[in-house]
Design an enzyme around this catalytic site. Structure first.
Site, mmCIF file in Angstrom:
data_model
loop_
_atom_site.group_PDB
_atom_site.id
_atom_site.type_symbol
_atom_site.label_atom_id
_atom_site.label_comp_id
_atom_site.label_asym_id
_atom_site.label_seq_id
_atom_site.Cartn_x
_atom_site.Cartn_y
_atom_site.Cartn_z
ATOM 1 N N LEU A 65 -59.728 -27.093 69.961
ATOM 2 C CA LEU A 65 -60.647 -26.392 70.858
ATOM 3 C C LEU A 65 -61.472 -25.368 70.070
ATOM 4 O O LEU A 65 -61.136 -25.031 68.939
ATOM 5 C CB LEU A 65 -59.839 -25.711 71.965
ATOM 6 C CG LEU A 65 -58.925 -26.649 72.770
ATOM 7 C CD1 LEU A 65 -58.111 -25.849 73.780
ATOM 8 C CD2 LEU A 65 -59.731 -27.735 73.472
ATOM 9 N N PRO A 66 -62.537 -24.846 70.691
ATOM 10 C CA PRO A 66 -63.426 -23.956 69.932
ATOM 11 C C PRO A 66 -62.770 -22.646 69.460
ATOM 12 O O PRO A 66 -62.873 -22.306 68.276
ATOM 13 C CB PRO A 66 -64.568 -23.669 70.912
ATOM 14 C CG PRO A 66 -64.562 -24.820 71.877
ATOM 15 C CD PRO A 66 -63.122 -25.217 72.001
ATOM 16 N N THR A 103 -59.441 -23.425 64.943
ATOM 17 C CA THR A 103 -59.480 -22.205 64.127
ATOM 18 C C THR A 103 -59.596 -21.031 65.090
ATOM 19 O O THR A 103 -60.611 -20.877 65.760
ATOM 20 C CB THR A 103 -60.701 -22.221 63.187
ATOM 21 O OG1 THR A 103 -60.651 -23.382 62.374
ATOM 22 C CG2 THR A 103 -60.718 -20.981 62.309
ATOM 23 N N LYS A 178 -56.950 -20.138 56.565
ATOM 24 C CA LYS A 178 -58.199 -20.793 56.984
ATOM 25 C C LYS A 178 -59.358 -19.786 57.024
ATOM 26 O O LYS A 178 -60.481 -20.088 56.620
ATOM 27 C CB LYS A 178 -57.976 -21.432 58.369
ATOM 28 C CG LYS A 178 -59.195 -21.953 59.059
ATOM 29 C CD LYS A 178 -59.808 -23.155 58.369
ATOM 30 C CE LYS A 178 -61.065 -23.610 59.104
ATOM 31 N NZ LYS A 178 -61.836 -24.585 58.341
ATOM 32 N N LYS A 253 -68.189 -17.283 64.583
ATOM 33 C CA LYS A 253 -66.863 -16.959 65.140
ATOM 34 C C LYS A 253 -65.851 -16.749 64.016
ATOM 35 O O LYS A 253 -65.118 -15.761 63.993
ATOM 36 C CB LYS A 253 -66.396 -18.105 66.053
ATOM 37 C CG LYS A 253 -64.964 -17.976 66.541
ATOM 38 C CD LYS A 253 -64.317 -19.327 66.847
ATOM 39 C CE LYS A 253 -64.226 -20.204 65.652
ATOM 40 N NZ LYS A 253 -63.321 -21.351 65.743
HETATM 41 P P1 NAD Z 1 -66.780 -28.761 69.351
HETATM 42 O O1 NAD Z 1 -67.413 -27.678 70.151
HETATM 43 O O2 NAD Z 1 -67.602 -29.917 68.894
HETATM 44 O O3 NAD Z 1 -65.505 -29.363 70.167
HETATM 45 C C1 NAD Z 1 -64.666 -28.621 70.996
HETATM 46 C C2 NAD Z 1 -64.322 -29.496 72.202
HETATM 47 O O4 NAD Z 1 -63.335 -28.854 73.007
HETATM 48 C C3 NAD Z 1 -65.527 -29.755 73.103
HETATM 49 O O5 NAD Z 1 -65.729 -31.159 73.214
HETATM 50 C C4 NAD Z 1 -65.121 -29.109 74.435
HETATM 51 O O6 NAD Z 1 -65.612 -29.815 75.556
HETATM 52 C C5 NAD Z 1 -63.608 -29.192 74.351
HETATM 53 N N1 NAD Z 1 -62.893 -28.261 75.238
HETATM 54 C C6 NAD Z 1 -63.018 -26.907 75.336
HETATM 55 N N2 NAD Z 1 -62.142 -26.414 76.241
HETATM 56 C C7 NAD Z 1 -61.443 -27.481 76.716
HETATM 57 C C8 NAD Z 1 -60.392 -27.631 77.670
HETATM 58 N N3 NAD Z 1 -59.883 -26.583 78.332
HETATM 59 N N4 NAD Z 1 -59.929 -28.870 77.908
HETATM 60 C C9 NAD Z 1 -60.426 -29.957 77.266
HETATM 61 N N5 NAD Z 1 -61.419 -29.875 76.345
HETATM 62 C C10 NAD Z 1 -61.926 -28.656 76.083
HETATM 63 O O7 NAD Z 1 -66.093 -28.039 68.105
HETATM 64 P P2 NAD Z 1 -65.563 -28.713 66.731
HETATM 65 O O8 NAD Z 1 -66.657 -28.662 65.718
HETATM 66 O O9 NAD Z 1 -64.868 -29.993 67.052
HETATM 67 O O10 NAD Z 1 -64.501 -27.588 66.289
HETATM 68 C C11 NAD Z 1 -63.226 -27.444 66.930
HETATM 69 C C12 NAD Z 1 -62.425 -26.407 66.156
HETATM 70 O O11 NAD Z 1 -62.290 -26.832 64.795
HETATM 71 C C13 NAD Z 1 -63.086 -25.019 66.114
HETATM 72 O O12 NAD Z 1 -62.096 -24.038 66.189
HETATM 73 C C14 NAD Z 1 -63.768 -25.013 64.751
HETATM 74 O O13 NAD Z 1 -63.921 -23.695 64.241
HETATM 75 C C15 NAD Z 1 -62.798 -25.852 63.917
HETATM 76 N N6 NAD Z 1 -63.357 -26.554 62.755
HETATM 77 C C16 NAD Z 1 -64.545 -27.230 62.841
HETATM 78 C C17 NAD Z 1 -65.035 -27.891 61.713
HETATM 79 C C18 NAD Z 1 -66.349 -28.654 61.745
HETATM 80 O O14 NAD Z 1 -66.840 -29.040 60.664
HETATM 81 N N7 NAD Z 1 -66.924 -28.919 62.919
HETATM 82 C C19 NAD Z 1 -64.306 -27.888 60.518
HETATM 83 C C20 NAD Z 1 -63.088 -27.224 60.479
HETATM 84 C C21 NAD Z 1 -62.620 -26.566 61.607
#
Ligand code: NAD
Length: 306
Positions: A65-66, A103, A178, A253
């Site tokens: 999740l975000p 994260t 991280k 964030k």
């Molecule tokens: P994103 O916004 O693409 O995905 C998050 C998903 O969570 C969304 O699809 C949203 O609809 C869903 N969501 C939120 N609340 C929810 C709930 N209660 N029930 C069901 N679904 C729910 O974000 P992302 O890029 O996939 O990143 C996710 C995490 O990973 C973050 O913490 C980010 O910091 C970390 N991260 C991202 C990357 C990257 O390159 N994108 C790399 C490493 C770490």
């Protein structure tokens, strides 16, 4: 085959769940966004109508999740926007393994982990590094906090999605490591954009300059694997209009989390603070949903061709 629940199918969670299904596991998935759910079904996952249904009958449950508020909302039932909280821990039998790959702030990770432990549920914080490309290829780095025994139980699951599995220490240690990593990532991405913009403004070709620096002492991950200049590398967000990838708002964030950590540790982080200001400025110019490598646009001369 293990029955698993996977909640949060965004840029990262979608391909991670797909790799678990590819490895032969029965992966029950849920996301608030119907399009993300549909993509996961196409990739071989099993649709659930809500988070509770996704975790039903599962030995292992993963969330991606975000931010901390979403993770606390899902697992502890603290209000998470208009949908309210879920209190999903209450739906799990003792002995279930919960892996949170988001994260998030250390305090949230510890709170959820301790609440899980009090119910006899195993919990690890397991944020990842490697970006969407790593999530898709199954080559992520997992940085785990929690008990060694729980890390060992999680190992075979994490290995379906990643190549490098690290146990950083106790609950929350995965998040600390991280944050240090992402603060450094922000600094070298901004530095890489700055150096490329300078060279191009002085007449160099960005591909030639990237090749030279890539074989010189300026080489780094942002330059070599995630080049911010459009067209220098195929398959990077820069070469597809900065779509997909790691959104600037998520980097903002993470830099906020790193600053809070620095305050707690009384640690000076001047480069991290500057990077935070740069990415904040960039986000405030309407770029918050673009990949973070679009920070290049802050430096780029708007009058140059291409
Ligand atoms: P994103 O916004 O693409 O995905 C998050 C998903 O969570 C969304 O699809 C949203 O609809 C869903 N969501 C939120 N609340 C929810 C709930 N209660 N029930 C069901 N679904 C729910 O974000 P992302 O890029 O996939 O990143 C996710 C995490 O990973 C973050 O913490 C980010 O910091 C970390 N991260 C991202 C990357 C990257 O390159 N994108 C790399 C490493 C770490």
């Amino acid at each position: 085959m293990t029955r698993m629940g996977f909640i949060g199918l965004g840029n990262m969670g979608g391909p991670m769940a797909a790799n678990l299904a590819k490895a032969g596991h029965a992966v029950q998935v849920f996301d608030l966004v119907p399009e993300s759910l549909a993509r996961a079904i196409e990739a071989g996952c099993i649709a659930a109508g809500d988070a509770r249904e996704a975790v039903s009958g599962c030995e292992v449950v993963i969330s991606m999740l975000p931010a901390g508020e979403h993770v606390r909302g899902l697992w502890l039932g603290e209000s998470a926007g208009e949908r309210g909280g879920q209190d999903l821990l209450a739906a799990l039998p003792a002995g279930t393994l919960v892996i949170d790959c988001s994260t998030i702030d250390v305090a949230s990770a510890r709170r959820v982990g301790e609440a899980a432990k009090s119910r006899g549920i195993r919990f690890i914080d397991a944020p990842v590094s490697g970006g969407v490309a790593g999530a898709t290829a199954g080559t992520l780095t997992f940085i785990v906090g929690g008990e060694q025994a729980d890390f060992e139980v999680a190992r075979s699951v994490l290995a379906c999605m990643g190549q490098n599995l690290f146990h950083a220490g106790a609950l929350g240690a995965g998040q600390i490591a991280k944050m240090c990593n992402n603060m450094l990532l922000a600094i070298h991405m901004a530095g890489t954009a700055e150096a490329l913009a300078l060279g191009v403004k002085e007449g160099l070709d960005p591909i030639v300059l990237s090749t030279i620096m890539g074989k010189s002492s300026g080489n780094n991950w942002s330059l070599e694997r995630y080049n911010p200049w459009p067209g220098v590398m195929e398959n990077t967000p820069a070469s597809r209009g900065y779509e997909g990838g790691f959104m600037t708002r998520l980097m903002v964030k993470d830099l906020g989390l790193a600053m809070a950590l620095a305050e707690h540790a009384h640690s000076a982080v001047p480069m991290g603070a500057l990077a935070r200001n740069l990415f904040n400025l960039h986000a405030s110019q309407g770029q918050e949903n673009k990949d973070f490598s679009s920070i290049l646009e802050l430096y780029r001369d708007k009058t140059e061709p291409g």
